[in-house]
Design a protein around this motif. Structure first.
Motif, PDB file in Angstrom:
ATOM      1  N   GLU A 453       0.832  -1.205   0.000  1.00 54.16           N
ATOM      2  CA  GLU A 453       0.000   0.000   0.000  1.00 54.16           C
ATOM      3  C   GLU A 453       0.867   1.256   0.000  1.00 54.16           C
ATOM      4  OE1 GLU A 453      -2.632  -0.150   3.278  1.00 54.16           O
ATOM      5  OE2 GLU A 453      -3.788  -1.865   2.513  1.00 54.16           O
ATOM      6  N   GLN A 454       1.974   1.203   0.747  1.00 53.95           N
ATOM      7  CA  GLN A 454       2.873   2.355   0.777  1.00 53.95           C
ATOM      8  C   GLN A 454       3.476   2.606  -0.606  1.00 53.95           C
ATOM      9  OE1 GLN A 454       5.908   2.046   3.756  1.00 53.95           O
ATOM     10  NE2 GLN A 454       6.897   3.972   3.189  1.00 53.95           N
ATOM     11  N   LYS A 455       3.876   1.495  -1.289  1.00 52.87           N
ATOM     12  CA  LYS A 455       4.457   1.648  -2.625  1.00 52.87           C
ATOM     13  C   LYS A 455       3.420   2.154  -3.616  1.00 52.87           C
ATOM     14  CE  LYS A 455       8.064  -1.797  -1.910  1.00 52.87           C
ATOM     15  NZ  LYS A 455       8.620  -3.106  -2.320  1.00 52.87           N
ATOM     16  N   ILE A 456       2.168   1.691  -3.440  1.00 52.53           N
ATOM     17  CA  ILE A 456       1.100   2.181  -4.322  1.00 52.53           C
ATOM     18  C   ILE A 456       0.908   3.674  -4.115  1.00 52.53           C
ATOM     19  CG2 ILE A 456      -1.387   2.085  -4.732  1.00 52.53           C
ATOM     20  CD1 ILE A 456      -1.247  -0.919  -4.186  1.00 52.53           C
ATOM     21  N   ASN A 457       0.961   4.096  -2.854  1.00 50.82           N
ATOM     22  CA  ASN A 457       0.840   5.534  -2.576  1.00 50.82           C
ATOM     23  C   ASN A 457       1.989   6.309  -3.209  1.00 50.82           C
ATOM     24  OD1 ASN A 457      -1.494   5.189  -1.063  1.00 50.82           O
ATOM     25  ND2 ASN A 457      -0.361   4.869   0.850  1.00 50.82           N
ATOM     26  N   GLU A 458       3.206   5.712  -3.150  1.00 49.44           N
ATOM     27  CA  GLU A 458       4.352   6.361  -3.785  1.00 49.44           C
ATOM     28  C   GLU A 458       4.153   6.439  -5.292  1.00 49.44           C
ATOM     29  OE1 GLU A 458       7.655   4.048  -2.578  1.00 49.44           O
ATOM     30  OE2 GLU A 458       7.690   4.807  -0.507  1.00 49.44           O
ATOM     31  N   LEU A 459       3.566   5.337  -5.869  1.00 47.07           N
ATOM     32  CA  LEU A 459       3.300   5.346  -7.313  1.00 47.07           C
ATOM     33  C   LEU A 459       2.265   6.407  -7.662  1.00 47.07           C
ATOM     34  CD1 LEU A 459       3.797   4.037 -10.071  1.00 47.07           C
ATOM     35  CD2 LEU A 459       2.017   2.371  -9.531  1.00 47.07           C
ATOM     36  N   ASN A 460       1.268   6.564  -6.788  1.00 39.18           N
ATOM     37  CA  ASN A 460       0.272   7.609  -7.031  1.00 39.18           C
ATOM     38  C   ASN A 460       0.915   8.994  -6.990  1.00 39.18           C
ATOM     39  OD1 ASN A 460      -1.833   5.821  -7.298  1.00 39.18           O
ATOM     40  ND2 ASN A 460      -2.325   5.829  -5.106  1.00 39.18           N
ATOM     41  N   GLU A 461       1.860   9.150  -6.054  1.00 38.52           N
ATOM     42  CA  GLU A 461       2.565  10.431  -6.004  1.00 38.52           C
ATOM     43  C   GLU A 461       3.381  10.654  -7.272  1.00 38.52           C
ATOM     44  OE1 GLU A 461       4.894  10.490  -2.491  1.00 38.52           O
ATOM     45  OE2 GLU A 461       3.175  10.421  -1.107  1.00 38.52           O
ATOM     46  N   PHE A 462       3.981   9.545  -7.773  1.00 44.63           N
ATOM     47  CA  PHE A 462       4.735   9.652  -9.022  1.00 44.63           C
ATOM     48  C   PHE A 462       3.817  10.052 -10.178  1.00 44.63           C
ATOM     49  CE2 PHE A 462       5.785   7.479 -13.008  1.00 44.63           C
ATOM     50  CZ  PHE A 462       6.970   8.121 -13.341  1.00 44.63           C
ATOM     51  N   ASN A 463       2.612   9.427 -10.212  1.00 41.90           N
ATOM     52  CA  ASN A 463       1.656   9.779 -11.276  1.00 41.90           C
ATOM     53  C   ASN A 463       1.268  11.254 -11.176  1.00 41.90           C
ATOM     54  OD1 ASN A 463       1.603   7.235 -12.351  1.00 41.90           O
ATOM     55  ND2 ASN A 463      -0.081   6.554 -11.036  1.00 41.90           N
ATOM     56  N   HIS A 464       1.136  11.717  -9.935  1.00 43.25           N
ATOM     57  CA  HIS A 464       0.789  13.128  -9.762  1.00 43.25           C
ATOM     58  C   HIS A 464       1.915  14.021 -10.296  1.00 43.25           C
ATOM     59  CE1 HIS A 464      -1.078  16.632  -7.913  1.00 43.25           C
ATOM     60  NE2 HIS A 464       0.137  16.973  -7.468  1.00 43.25           N
ATOM     61  N   VAL A 465       3.164  13.593  -9.985  1.00 47.25           N
ATOM     62  CA  VAL A 465       4.306  14.365 -10.488  1.00 47.25           C
ATOM     63  C   VAL A 465       4.331  14.331 -12.007  1.00 47.25           C
ATOM     64  CG1 VAL A 465       6.826  14.434 -10.589  1.00 47.25           C
ATOM     65  CG2 VAL A 465       5.680  14.069  -8.400  1.00 47.25           C
TER      66      VAL A 465
END
Length: 690
Positions: A453-465
């Motif tokens: 879940e933490q990595k998914i959140n990081e991926l979501n942050e990457f998508n936002h970037v």
């Protein structure tokens, strides 16, 4: 009954005539046509009554004549009033002389009708009286004749019975004792399955009882002349039987001897016999014997031997099964237990003790003893489950912890159900498994899910970037390039203009690449809650989205009606859009793209490419084009991310579109394959579960 029925019909006839008369008068008085309907109905009933009466009186010429006369009168009356049944309101009945004359005549005829009907009724009544007189006469004489015959018959029977009884009485007394003895003897032979025989040695004649014939399946006393019972003995037993008979003839007393015979049905029967030599006062010798059918006894004995052998084998198998169960409990880390509802006593398997850290059968199992091992925080769970088992004879799956004798905490899982044996006795049979390893693995999985879940959140942050922070400077670059093109391009050298063009193309490719990566990422993380999706609607949305490029390339797209599937609507639309744009992009030069979309329902085991040997059904949707095609060896490679078969300058694109298609199809638990030849077009086959 005939006369009653005729009279009833005559009354009905007159009733119908009066109904028509009343309806007509109502019409004449009120001039309301509503009275004409019952008038016509009554007239119809009058005609039907005449038909019925004609059938009922068909055997009576006089009544037939009366009926004909009555019919004429009724018809004549109808002629007088039929002219006034129309709805002509201009006729004045008060002033019309013809109407008054006809009405008077009609009234007279109604009287004649009543007179004729009375005459016919009176005639039927006279017939009825004659029949009653005849019937009463017969009724009076019949009992007398009957009683006379019965009396004479009774006298004859009494006389015959007296004579017969007198003659039979003596015979019955003489044969009574013999009949009793013979009956008992015959019944004893039948019930006990034996027969007797008598061998007169002087005349060499053998007499057999009836039941001895039945034992070998023959009718009593059915031997032909010279035929003997010994002929039915099996060849293997004849020699031994002869030896036994020889010993009897010598006067030896034998207990029994055994032999087999062949039944008339072909069945082999087992017999037991005994005999004894007798000599009368005159010196005549005879052998008296008894032969018994012991086939049932023999079969029971053989069955008992076989059952004993089977019992030994089953016992050995049970011992093997018990030992294998013990080993299985050790390997599977579980133990079994039984609760007797009557005694409330528990019985533990050996491994149940081992799970608690004890030696097998080292204590008497009980709920109190078990609670000594249960973790303090879980004692309430075990106590409530035990009470539930005693009250409802059911317990749910139970998870709890125990503290072994060595102090180690283990996680247990218990399941149980009530079992009823053939005698109706109920017990609860349960299994307890040590699930500590499974519990630890679940905890590890829970921790890994948190990391995921933490990595998914990081991926979501990457998508936002990627979607905001990266695209924002890209948009500024494109804005400045646009301004340079508008205002400063003329002042640049040829090299400067060429560099500017290259920068513009590079930024466009970068924008497309970022959008494709975002699309691929969203496809990977999309909600996989499949709902009813109309493929026709998804296709129309894709065609609308690509309408401009379809018009520019003059593409022709042919498709049939598509089914409804369980899917994600926007993903299906993306799948269609990517496949269509791919076919349009890789069209042959100077040849308008032609794309055909069709589907069929298939079974997995009939499609070798699916590698499924099941009856699962799929919708197979084919996208066929007339484009440049490719070598079949690249059919799997084209679905890989960032994979391109052509250079950037030949065809625009990022190599992400078909990878997105594959991911979408996999999200729908389906498959996608490509088939192609260079310059022969391509076919993309999509398989989606029905």
């Amino acid at each position: 009954m005939h006369s009653y029925e005729v009279n009833l019909k005559l009354e009905h006839l007159f009733s119908y005539i009066k109904d028509s008369e009343n309806s007509m008068r109502g019409y004449l008085i009120s001039r309301d046509t509503i009275y004409l309907a019952p008038y016509r109905a009554a007239t119809k009933n009058v005609n039907e009554s005449f038909v019925t009466l004609k059938e009922l009186t068909s055997d009576n010429q006089k009544q037939q004549k009366n009926l004909a006369e009555l019919f004429k009168i009724v018809n004549k009356r109808n002629e007088y009033i039929s002219a006034y049944t129309t709805s002509n309101r201009e006729v004045d009945f008060n002033k019309n002389q013809n109407f008054k004359k006809d009405f008077r005549e009609s009234s007279k005829l109604l009287v004649h009708i009543r007179t004729k009907l009375n005459e016919m009724v009176a005639l039927e009544n006279s017939y009825l009286n004659d029949r009653n007189s005849q019937y009463n006469s017969h009724i009076f004489l019949t009992p007398i004749f009957t009683l006379s015959i019965l009396f004479v018959t009774l006298l004859l029977l009494i006389f015959a019975y007296y004579q017969t009884t007198k003659d039979v009485e003596k015979l019955q007394l003489a044969n009574l004792k013999l009949s009793k003895s013979q009956f008992l003897s015959l019944q004893a032979e039948i019930l006990s399955h034996f027969g007797t025989w008598e061998w007169n040695l002087v005349e060499d004649e053998i007499k057999y009882s009836d039941n001895l014939f039945r034992i070998i399946g023959l009718e009593p006393q059915s031997f032909k002349e010279g035929e003997r019972f010994s002929e039915y003995v099996l060849e293997e037993d004849k020699e031994e039987t002869k030896k036994k008979i020889a010993r009897i003839l010598k006067g030896e007393e034998l207990t029994y001897y055994y032999f087999r015979v062949k039944h008339s049905s072909g069945e082999i029967r087992h017999l037991r016999a005994s005999g004894k030599l007798f000599t009368d006062t005159l010196g005549n010798k005879m052998v008296l014997g008894v032969t018994e059918d012991i086939t049932i006894e023999h079969n029971k004995s053989e069955l008992l031997k076989s059952n004993y052998k089977d019992l030994i084998e089953v016992n050995n198998e049970l011992r093997i099964f018990d030992e294998s169960s013990r080993q299985a409990e050790i390997l599977g880390q579980y133990g079994s237990w039984v609760l007797n509802y009557e005694t409330l006593k528990f019985n533990y398997s050996d491994n149940k003790f081992r799970l608690l850290g004890c030696e097998p059968q080292s204590f008497n199992p009980s709920i109190e003893k078990l609670l000594e091992f249960v973790h303090p925080e879980d004692k309430d769970i075990v106590t409530k489950s035990n009470l539930l088992a005693l009250s409802t004879k059911e317990i749910p799956t139970m998870n709890y912890r125990i503290i072994r004798t060595d102090g180690i905490i283990r996680h247990f899982k218990t399941i149980a159900k009530t079992f009823t044996d053939f005698s109706g006795k109920q017990t609860m049979i349960g299994t307890t498994q040590d699930v500590t390893e499974d519990y630890n693995k679940s905890e590890q999985l829970r921790e890994r899910n948190k990391d995921l879940e933490q990595k998914i959140n990081e991926l979501n942050e990457f998508n936002h970037v990627a979607s905001h922070d990266l695209q924002e400077p890209l948009r500024k670059i494109q804005t400045f390039i646009s301004r340079l093109n508008d205002k400063e391009k003329e002042h640049l050298t040829e090299f400067g203009q060429e560099y500017l063009t290259r920068i513009e193309k590079a930024t466009n490719r970068m924008r497309i690449l970022i959008n494709d990566l975002l699309q691929y990422s969203r496809t990977n993380r999309a909600d996989k809650n499949l709902v009813k999706t109309d493929l026709n609607e998804a296709l129309q949305n894709s065609l609308f989205e690509l309408s401009q490029i379809i018009e520019d390339k003059k593409a022709f797209i042919e498709y049939t009606s598509l089914p409804i599937i369980k899917g994600v609507s926007f993903q299906i639309q993306q799948l269609f859009s990517n496949l269509l744009s791919n076919s349009i992009k890789y069209a042959q030069e100077n040849v308008p793209p032609r794309i055909t979309i069709e589907y069929e329902e298939i079974i997995a085991k009939n499609e070798p490419i699916l590698k499924e040997k099941t009856n699962k059904k799929y919708y197979k949707i084919n996208f066929t084009d007339n484009g440049i095609g490719f070598e079949q060896q690249h059919a799997e490679r084209i679905f890989l991310l960032f994979n391109r078969l052509h250079g950037k300058t030949e065809y625009y694109g990022t190599g992400v579109g078909l990878a997105i298609c594959k991911k979408i199809v996999e999200n729908h638990n389906g498959y996608i394959f490509a088939f192609s030849k260079p310059n022969m077009g391509s076919t993309f086959s999509v398989y989606i579960p029905v």
